[in-house]
Enzyme design. Structure first.
Site, short mmCIF file in Angstrom:
data_model
loop_
_atom_site.label_atom_id
_atom_site.label_comp_id
_atom_site.label_asym_id
_atom_site.label_seq_id
_atom_site.Cartn_x
_atom_site.Cartn_y
_atom_site.Cartn_z
N LYS A 85 32.40 59.04 58.80
CA LYS A 85 32.74 59.80 60.01
C LYS A 85 32.53 61.29 59.79
O LYS A 85 32.84 61.82 58.71
CB LYS A 85 34.20 59.51 60.37
CG LYS A 85 34.70 60.16 61.64
CD LYS A 85 36.16 59.76 61.86
CE LYS A 85 36.76 60.40 63.10
NZ LYS A 85 38.17 59.98 63.30
N SER A 160 38.79 58.74 67.86
CA SER A 160 37.69 59.63 67.55
C SER A 160 36.66 59.03 66.59
O SER A 160 35.60 59.62 66.37
CB SER A 160 38.23 60.93 66.95
OG SER A 160 38.94 60.69 65.75
N SER A 184 42.83 56.51 66.14
CA SER A 184 41.40 56.80 66.09
C SER A 184 40.57 55.82 65.26
O SER A 184 39.34 55.88 65.29
CB SER A 184 41.17 58.22 65.55
OG SER A 184 41.53 59.17 66.53
#
Length: 465
Positions: A85, A160, A184
């Site tokens: 990520k 996210s 997330s």
């Protein structure tokens, strides 16, 4: 095995195929890089693809493999491609935090999860899309293509960690790292039909920097199977010198927990989250079908849920303080984050919010003195369309976020472990997931239960071509 099948092969099986010389690391990396080049433009799952680095490492790993007499002694994920990520620093690779102004921000160090991932033999394919600073539960940062859900491209993969979830679900990597400060990992896992683990506080180190949000966030895995997620959590876990909170190593390992015998568990469930109210009909259905499955598996299941009253205000105050903690100046932020930055509270207000959150967290953890596991919806309704909330006021957007993700933040606040699992599909062909939450440091119990559920009711893998 054809290339599409191999792209969706579980990471543990890929690792075994490499060790047994059925396929080379270079073949695997080239397979995924071809899929990324072809499919990522419509998915928006990667911000940065490190193709040259990945090919160079794959060539080196392939040569090393050819010269070994005992391939079984290799690291557990030798040659397996992974995605990281883009909130997580990787040495020599851009880390944008979803911010156009940081496209040239080249990381000078590896975060601890990255060096553990490298030590396990993984090959990093690139950095996946995130909402800006990870502040939103959909992945549409200004200046980047929106990340899309491979089950239905009109919809979000969540956020996210939306890019990581979309990449795994679409077969653009074997497995991925994400982070969870308010759902997330769990939200994107549920949106994309994956397994996502938010570990207990202290399970995974934030070294060398540390976390900014009083322990509400955690790194964790996104995978297509429970075993893959458990094995990656084994890789990620561990104390690093100076960590402010930590847990002892798990015994058994999390991968071993997948085959551990489970006795009868006492399990609570709810389709309602105080003070938000009832989840949508499809999310209620996901929970109730899970309840039936758990009952059929022999567990004692009954209605019940902690009281989350009073948590929204202090948690929101801490969460939005993350925008200021990022250090990114206001002009570089997108409008929603600029608005959150303007609402930044004082140091005294922040500490009072932390204290309030801790008081409420004691009540949440106390619920588990009576129950082993809690089953809740992951989100309160199905994924939203890409851009669906773009024209709302900031106040309305914040309220809709709070209402959507309501089942997730209580377990960031309390530091309890939680696993998101796919359950059913909605009328738009989108996965709807549930989450199981456990006692402090009880990931092994949750993983054993998740593996039992997966074996009893497998969830289909998306064949994304």
């Amino acid at each position: 095995m054809n290339s599409v099948d191999r792209a969706f092969t579980p990471a543990l099986e890929l690792a075994e195929s490499i060790r047994t010389l059925e396929v080379s690391p270079l073949e695997i990396v080239n397979l995924y890089l071809e899929r990324i080049e072809r499919l990522n433009p419509e998915l928006g799952s990667y911000f940065t693809v490190t193709a040259e680095r990945a090919i160079a490492l794959a060539k080196s790993q392939t040569e090393k493999l050819a010269g070994l007499n005992k391939p079984q002694e290799l690291p557990p994920f030798f040659g397996v491609p992974i995605a990281i990520k883009d909130l997580t620093p990787v040495t020599g690779v851009p880390c944008t935090y979803g911010t156009q102004a940081l496209l040239g921000n080249i990381s000078a160090y590896d975060e601890s999860v990255v060096w553990r991932i490298k030590a396990a033999g993984f090959n990093i394919l690139g950095k996946t899309a995130t909402s800006q600073i990870g502040s939103l539960p959909y992945t549409e940062p200004e200046g980047f293509p929106p990340a899309r859900n491979p089950w239905n491209l009109d919809y979000t993969p969540g956020g996210s960690s939306g890019g990581s979830a979309a990449a795994v679900a679409a077969g653009l990597c074997a497995i991925a790292q994400g982070s969870d400060g308010g759902g997330s990992i769990r939200g994107p896992a549920s949106c994309c039909g994956l397994v996502g683990i938010k570990p207990s506080r202290g399970r995974v180190s934030w070294a060398p920097v540390g976390d900014y949000l009083s322990g509400i966030s955690a790194n964790g895995p996104l995978a297509r199977t429970v075993a893959d997620a458990a094995a990656l959590l084994d890789v990620m876990s561990g104390y690093t010198t100076g960590d402010p909170y930590w847990l002892p190593d798990s015994n058994p390992t999390f991968l071993e927990a997948c085959t551990q015998e489970l006795g009868k568990l006492r399990i609570a469930f709810s389709t309602s989250i105080s003070p938000v109210g009832e989840a949508s009909a499809i999310c209620q259905q996901a929970v109730l079908e899970t309840v039936k499955l758990l009952t059929d598996l022999g567990h004692d299941v009954e209605p019940g849920c902690p009281d989350f009253t009073g948590l929204i205000e202090p948690f929101t105050a801490i969460w939005q303080s993350g925008v200021a903690a990022s250090g990114i100046p206001g002009p570089a932020l997108e409008p929603m984050n600029r608005w959150l930055l303007e609402r930044t509270i004082s140091a005294g207000e922040y500490l009072r919010a932390v204290n309030q959150m801790q008081v409420i967290s004691r009540r949440i953890v106390g619920f588990f003195e009576k129950f082993d596991v809690l089953v809740l919806p992951t989100y309160m309704h199905s994924p939203i369309r890409v851009g669906e909330w773009a024209d709302l006021s900031f106040e309305e957007t914040l309220q809709r976020i709070i209402n959507w993700i309501a089942p997730c933040p209580p377990f960031n606040a309390s530091g309890l472990p939680a696993i998101a699992l796919p359950a059913i599909l909605d009328n738009n062909g989108l996965p709807v997931g549930i989450q199981i939450i456990g006692r402090p440091a009880a990931e092994a119990t949750l993983i054993a239960l998740a593996a039992q559920m997966e074996a009893a009711k497998p969830f289909p893998v998306l064949d994304f071509k």
